[in-house]
Design an enzyme around this catalytic site. Structure first.
Site, PDB file in Angstrom:
ATOM      1  N   ASP A  54     -45.533 -54.711  44.196  1.00  0.00           N
ATOM      2  CA  ASP A  54     -46.681 -54.666  43.305  1.00  0.00           C
ATOM      3  C   ASP A  54     -46.807 -53.356  42.531  1.00  0.00           C
ATOM      4  O   ASP A  54     -47.895 -52.836  42.333  1.00  0.00           O
ATOM      5  CB  ASP A  54     -47.981 -54.901  44.110  1.00  0.00           C
ATOM      6  CG  ASP A  54     -48.024 -56.338  44.610  1.00  0.00           C
ATOM      7  OD1 ASP A  54     -47.441 -57.205  43.917  1.00  0.00           O
ATOM      8  OD2 ASP A  54     -48.606 -56.574  45.668  1.00  0.00           O
ATOM      9  N   TRP A 200      -2.230 -43.323  24.685  1.00  0.00           N
ATOM     10  CA  TRP A 200      -0.789 -43.473  24.849  1.00  0.00           C
ATOM     11  C   TRP A 200      -0.180 -42.125  25.254  1.00  0.00           C
ATOM     12  O   TRP A 200      -0.545 -41.091  24.688  1.00  0.00           O
ATOM     13  CB  TRP A 200      -0.154 -43.984  23.539  1.00  0.00           C
ATOM     14  CG  TRP A 200       1.340 -43.983  23.646  1.00  0.00           C
ATOM     15  CD1 TRP A 200       2.111 -44.893  24.314  1.00  0.00           C
ATOM     16  CD2 TRP A 200       2.230 -43.002  23.101  1.00  0.00           C
ATOM     17  NE1 TRP A 200       3.433 -44.537  24.234  1.00  0.00           N
ATOM     18  CE2 TRP A 200       3.533 -43.374  23.489  1.00  0.00           C
ATOM     19  CE3 TRP A 200       2.057 -41.844  22.354  1.00  0.00           C
ATOM     20  CZ2 TRP A 200       4.656 -42.649  23.130  1.00  0.00           C
ATOM     21  CZ3 TRP A 200       3.178 -41.109  21.997  1.00  0.00           C
ATOM     22  CH2 TRP A 200       4.466 -41.517  22.380  1.00  0.00           C
ATOM     23  N   ASP A 368      14.929 -51.883  24.546  1.00  0.00           N
ATOM     24  CA  ASP A 368      14.624 -52.562  23.288  1.00  0.00           C
ATOM     25  C   ASP A 368      15.773 -52.451  22.272  1.00  0.00           C
ATOM     26  O   ASP A 368      16.404 -51.395  22.168  1.00  0.00           O
ATOM     27  CB  ASP A 368      13.366 -51.870  22.723  1.00  0.00           C
ATOM     28  CG  ASP A 368      12.736 -52.652  21.604  1.00  0.00           C
ATOM     29  OD1 ASP A 368      13.282 -53.696  21.219  1.00  0.00           O
ATOM     30  OD2 ASP A 368      11.676 -52.196  21.125  1.00  0.00           O
ATOM     31  N   ASP A 479       7.635 -55.764  28.768  1.00  0.00           N
ATOM     32  CA  ASP A 479       6.826 -54.822  27.992  1.00  0.00           C
ATOM     33  C   ASP A 479       5.743 -55.566  27.221  1.00  0.00           C
ATOM     34  O   ASP A 479       5.813 -56.794  27.013  1.00  0.00           O
ATOM     35  CB  ASP A 479       7.751 -54.064  27.024  1.00  0.00           C
ATOM     36  CG  ASP A 479       7.248 -52.662  26.714  1.00  0.00           C
ATOM     37  OD1 ASP A 479       6.059 -52.387  26.942  1.00  0.00           O
ATOM     38  OD2 ASP A 479       8.057 -51.856  26.233  1.00  0.00           O
ATOM     39  N   MET A 480       4.738 -54.834  26.761  1.00  0.00           N
ATOM     40  CA  MET A 480       3.624 -55.424  26.002  1.00  0.00           C
ATOM     41  C   MET A 480       3.043 -54.300  25.161  1.00  0.00           C
ATOM     42  O   MET A 480       2.278 -53.494  25.652  1.00  0.00           O
ATOM     43  CB  MET A 480       2.598 -55.940  27.021  1.00  0.00           C
ATOM     44  CG  MET A 480       1.545 -56.853  26.509  1.00  0.00           C
ATOM     45  SD  MET A 480       0.101 -55.961  25.901  1.00  0.00           S
ATOM     46  CE  MET A 480      -1.014 -57.315  25.653  1.00  0.00           C
ATOM     47  N   ASP A 549       4.884 -43.487  28.825  1.00  0.00           N
ATOM     48  CA  ASP A 549       6.040 -43.105  28.008  1.00  0.00           C
ATOM     49  C   ASP A 549       6.225 -41.600  28.003  1.00  0.00           C
ATOM     50  O   ASP A 549       7.246 -41.110  27.523  1.00  0.00           O
ATOM     51  CB  ASP A 549       5.863 -43.610  26.568  1.00  0.00           C
ATOM     52  CG  ASP A 549       6.249 -45.080  26.456  1.00  0.00           C
ATOM     53  OD1 ASP A 549       6.889 -45.605  27.383  1.00  0.00           O
ATOM     54  OD2 ASP A 549       5.902 -45.707  25.438  1.00  0.00           O
TER      55      ASP A 549
END
Ligand code: GLA
Length: 730
Positions: A54, A200, A368, A479-480, A549
């Site tokens: 209350d 990054w 890559d 990888d993405m 990286d």
């Protein structure tokens, strides 16, 4: 029993070795949180509820136990629109456009030995009965929603997990607007919050700040965990250190957009929430359909932040990471990315492989640039066909040759992406995430394939399977390299468009599950522009993740220190790379680069053909060190000793065997100082009453001396030098 229910007091209690978590069912079947902290023996604890009644201007209702002010009650699973004005876990939209909902206990619960899987999602699992599960069945009586609160208890490592499954048990469609996985109510506000932020090449740096009134949160609305914020937070005493004080750690087992929040209410209580980011989220549930929220893995430590980390490391190593590679030595790899970038062909790779073999390296990973016409980062993602101008005679020929040299072979893939400059894009311009009529934003000249679509996933998986079946490929780096924008497609109806964010993540999980099921011997390493998807969700599929990286040994001190707050070191992808470092231009000794990579998966990321004879020789020594210490790294307890965020002079850390029989101390002198005494470093975690022989000094020390006085690091000449000391109990 880890899970107990005191029927008389209506108290559910989850006990681990050193912690207890408890909640109460009120006479009106509301679920109120009682306690989470150091272990308590009794269940007669409903007096712990402290709810102001209350108070002026606080909405109060009359529950059978008296007035109940929802806005200051410790609600176990807070819902939206029913007078608790703090951040809720649950909100929906019913057919009348109403968004209020409630979570009321039905009286049904289940205690399960072990831990059921979460449909379609990564989650911790039980080994030989080391976990118990509580499922609490609840409902929203107004709309028939069935809500199952799921709790997992790992007694041995003081870890509790939470998740929630909802089912539309009504007759009409319902739209979920938010479903956070967990809410933990803490009875105080005098805490600090720790989060891992970054960008990054500078992932998971540590920030720590005192909680203040209101909401403080970190999140991602990028479709993946992100470089910017990790989906881990800690809440600890203001005075907590590595070794003292209370600390709670929360990690979300998910790899998409997330929210992690601590809200301090006007009554000085803290509510910790975690789950899928409600931002731009919606999910349509037809009658009978269910939705499973991802799991939150959390722990309590009464003995500092270090123990919080060790608890999380234990549960992730034992109960999250799976498969053949879970706890075995990984092959020492050499990756050609920093050696050649896109400028390589099979001759160059063979040259590297031959030289690597001589140095004792065990696997070549082709990064890559081996497919389509990809000679830079502007094309060919999606065209998973070998570029025979580079790999003369094809992939199998190269792999066979590398195998003949005596090396295993691994390959880089970026399955979730498509380049507008690709054959795949010409054929299927609608396969990327896009909003019809709207510009498609490029990041690194690429778009994101719509992995919410089964046809897209099936095609890409077909390509991956064919590649992996075409030659003896034993490792994949998945990888993405960008985050999601213009999230939409032309497949789902408008009311389901907001589901794509989560459907995408489920699609990634489905693909990786297929991959490790079809290729059970494959060693999978996840990666996302360095460490943008370093999370507990990914660890369920891959036992290692590329950490950053930035391979510079000195930059890595901070990155690895931050990452270790939540994740076990043995899953950190970490390589020795060239000097000057490609990210920061820093020149560091080869030895230091080896010592900083040692606690991770260990490998090389340089052109071994260009190394000096001295460095090539050093590789042999580094591999011998890795062989010697890797079992300790994989199985031991990790102690942070230095803090690279607190000083630029040194960092140090230690691994101690679970049985205390051996310990490895690693030390990096960052900046050399003149006119100082030898640096004396205090070890941790040794067995008091025991003596340890140090291999480097030949001297025997008591555990007490090593932990209370310390071990003298010999004088090291120059910046960026390192030293290791190995101790064996005598
Ligand atoms: C990302 C990864 C790197 C490398 C490149 C290739 O940045 O983190 O390790 O694989 O992609 O494009």
């Amino acid at each position: 029993m880890s899970v107990t229910y005191d029927e008389k007091k209506q108290v559910f209690k989850l006990d681990t070795k050193n912690s207890s978590y408890a909640f109460h069912i009120t006479p009106d079947n509301r679920i109120l949180h009682l306690y989470y902290g150091g272990k308590i023996p009794e269940t007669d604890i409903t007096h712990m509820l402290r709810i102001p009644n209350d108070e002026p201007f606080i909405p109060s209702d009359h529950d059978a136990m008296g007035p109940l002010s929802y806005d200051c009650a410790p609600i176990e699973f807070p819902t939206s629109g029913v007078a608790d004005f703090r951040e809720p876990c649950f909100q929906l939209m019913d057919k009348n456009g109403m968004s209020a909902c409630e979570c009321v206990y039905t009286g049904k619960y289940e205690i399960i030995n072990g831990k059921p899987r979460l449909e379609g999602l990564p989650a911790t699992y039980s080994n030989d009965g080391d976990a118990q599960t509580l499922e609490l069945y609840c409902t929203d009586p107004a709309n028939g929603m069935e809500i199952v609160l799921q709790y997992g208890v790992f007694e041995y490592c003081d870890v509790i997990t939470r998740s929630v499954r909802v089912k539309n048990g009504g007759k009409d469609n319902i739209q979920l607007r938010r479903l956070l996985s967990c809410c933990v109510e803490l009875d105080r506000m005098d805490y600090d919050m720790i989060t891992l932020y970054g960008t990054w090449a500078r992932e998971r740096h540590v920030q720590r700040f005192p909680l203040r009134f209101g909401k403080q949160s970190v999140d991602s609305n990028r479709g993946s965990t992100s470089h910017a914020h990790n989906n881990f937070i800690a809440i600890c005493d203001h005075t907590a250190t590595e070794d003292f004080g209370e600390a709670y750690g929360f990690a979300l087992c998910y790899s998409g957009s997330f929210l992690a929040m601590a809200e301090v209410s006007q009554y000085e209580k803290t509510r910790v929430l975690m789950g899928i980011n409600p931002y731009d989220f919606a999910w349509e549930l037809q009658p009978g359909e269910s939705f499973q929220a991802p799991e939150v893995i959390f722990t309590y430590s009464g003995t500092g932040i270090g123990q919080m980390s060790r608890n999380l490391h234990d549960v992730m190593r034992n109960n999250l990471i799976r498969g053949k590679w879970k706890n075995i030595r990984r092959p020492i790899l050499i990756n050609n990315w920093e050696a050649t970038y896109f400028d390589f062909d099979s001759d160059k790779l063979i040259e590297i492989a031959k030289e690597a073999k001589k140095a004792g390296i065990e696997m070549l990973v082709m990064d890559d640039g081996w497919f389509g016409h990809r000679n830079d980062d502007k094309s060919s993602l999606g065209d998973w066909f070998v570029n025979e101008n580079k790999l003369k005679g094809g992939l199998k020929k190269l792999v066979d040759e590398v195998n003949k040299i005596g090396l295993k072979f691994g390959i880089w893939l970026e399955p979730e992406m498509i380049s507008p400059d690709s054959e795949l894009y010409k054929q299927h311009p609608d396969w990327c995430l896009h909003i019809p009529g709207r510009h498609r934003t490029l990041v690194r000249s690429q778009l994101v394939l719509d992995f919410s679509r089964k046809d897209v996933r099936d095609y890409i998986y077909g390509r991956i399977k064919e590649i992996l079946s075409s030659a003896n490929i034993e490792y994949v780096k998945w990888d993405m390299n960008r985050q999601l924008s213009e999230v939409g497609n032309e497949i789902l109806p408008p009311k389901r468009q907001r589901e794509i964010w989560h459907r995408y993540v489920l699609g990634v999980y489905e693909m990786q599950e297929r991959l490790i099921t079809d290729f059970p011997d494959l060693l999978l390493e996840n990666c996302a522009g360095g460490g943008s998807r370093f999370d507990a969700g990914m660890l369920y599929y891959s036992p290692q993740i590329w950490t950053s990286d930035d391979t510079d040994a000195i930059e890595r001190l901070k990155i690895q220190h931050g990452t270790s707050l939540c994740y076990p070191c043995s899953c950190f992808g970490s390589h020795v790379s060239a000097s000057p470092n490609h990210c920061v231009g820093r020149i560091t000794p080869f030895e230091t680069r080896g010592h900083v990579a040692l606690p991770g998966t260990f490998g090389y990321e340089l052109d071994v053909t260009k190394l000096s004879d001295e460095d090539k020789q050093a590789i042999k020594g580094q591999i011998a060190e890795f062989d010697k210490y890797n079992p300790l790294v994989r199985n031991g307890d990790y102690y942070r000793i230095g803090d690279p965020f607190a000083n630029d002079r040194y960092d140090a850390w230690e691994f101690v065997a679970k049985d205390k029989s051996e310990a490895l101390l690693e030390y990096v002198q960052v900046l050399k100082e003149p006119s100082v005494f030898l640096h004396r470093v205090r070890l941790k975690g040794l067995e008091k009453g025991s003596y340890y022989r140090c291999e480097q000094t030949g001297r025997v020390y008591s555990a007490e001396v090593l932990m209370s006085s310390g071990f003298d690091i010999p004088s090291l000449w120059g910046d960026f030098r390192s030293y290791i000391a190995y101790f064996v109990k005598v």
